[in-house]
Design a protein around this motif. Sequence first.
Motif: not given
Length: 387
Positions: A51-53, A87-91, A111-114, A155-161
């Motif tokens: 997670g990356n804010h 390792d590969v990190y996907i932000d 759901t949260y940063d980091g 599938i990466l799906e964004l649900k706005l917080l």
Amino acid sequence: MESNFVDYVKILCRSGKGGKGSMHLKHVKYNPNGGPDGGDGGKGGSIILRGNHNYWTLLHLKYERHIFAEHGGNGGRDKCHGTNGKDVYIDVPCGTVVYNAETGKYVCDVTYDGQEVVLLKGGRGGLGNYQFRSATNQAPRYAQPGEPMQEMTIILELKLLADVGLVGFPNAGKSTLVSALSNARPKIANYPFTTMEPSLGIVGYRDGKSFVMADIPGIIEGAAEGRGLGLRFLRHIERNSLLLFMVPGDTDDIRHEYEILLDELRRFNPELLTKHRVLAITKCDLLDEELMEMLHEGLPEDLPIVFISAVTGFHLDELKDVLWTELNAESNKLAVATTEETLVHRDKDLSRFAAEMADEGEDEEIEFIDEDEIEDLEDLEDFEYEE
């Protein structure tokens, strides 16, 4: 002009396979029977979501059709251990949900940063023949292959917080309200579906406090079946703590319009009805006090109601007071805690997703041909890894 707001992408991910263990017998001068000295293979790299804010959209991943981690290196002589794959990190932005693109099954969410979630674990490296030496088998002539890689199309799906989500028909004044209460500047015009993508605004409150308000495209009757733009963006209010329904004051039947909006949410996801709701009657600069009192009599009695005008600022401070009170109500906190997990664990309707991807020109199948040398893994069944 292409929008910079991307709320879903489809990616083929693959972790790294483990390296082979070495089968080597030491033969050097003065020590021709040195015994086994084959090293272990290295661990394959994993695919990890983080997670990356600093991100609020999936735009940076739109053209990342393949994301692969490194394979582990093979073991060597003299008990040399193979290199571990990176390792590969996907932000991803906070609020991202992951589904299996082939089955539609829910996989995980961020759901949260980091926050870090291991999406695909890299294969463990095989043991070299040095690990199999014993008093009765002093020269083992076998070693383990590495564990195979894992592969998944996701599938990466964004649900706005956001704290407050706006719900209303087109031209209900949602964008005008967001621009009046925050520094956000969504497009405002006198025609339906002016808002083509969600927007977030930070609403300032007393004593330096604030909350986040989300504006989504207008909902029309039948949005739960795919009419208009509501189907694609309704998911963005699933994570909101509070729903603010907005109905213009010059509507013929305010209560009926509110019931239509409520029914669309019910048909899309019945759990949305567990959230606290506030009803705002907009464009009240066109009404007088007597008319507002008459309209109030026929409105629902089970939720707070505020008459506002975003253009003149009429009762906007009162609206913020009501929203802040509802956001911090104990019953609302309990409702969010009990429904948050069940909301994101619903499996995805792939038929609807295919239609959305086709509309955006993103319905091409992701293909991949592994050009790496295919290893002989027949001996893998002969060995069992101990956890």
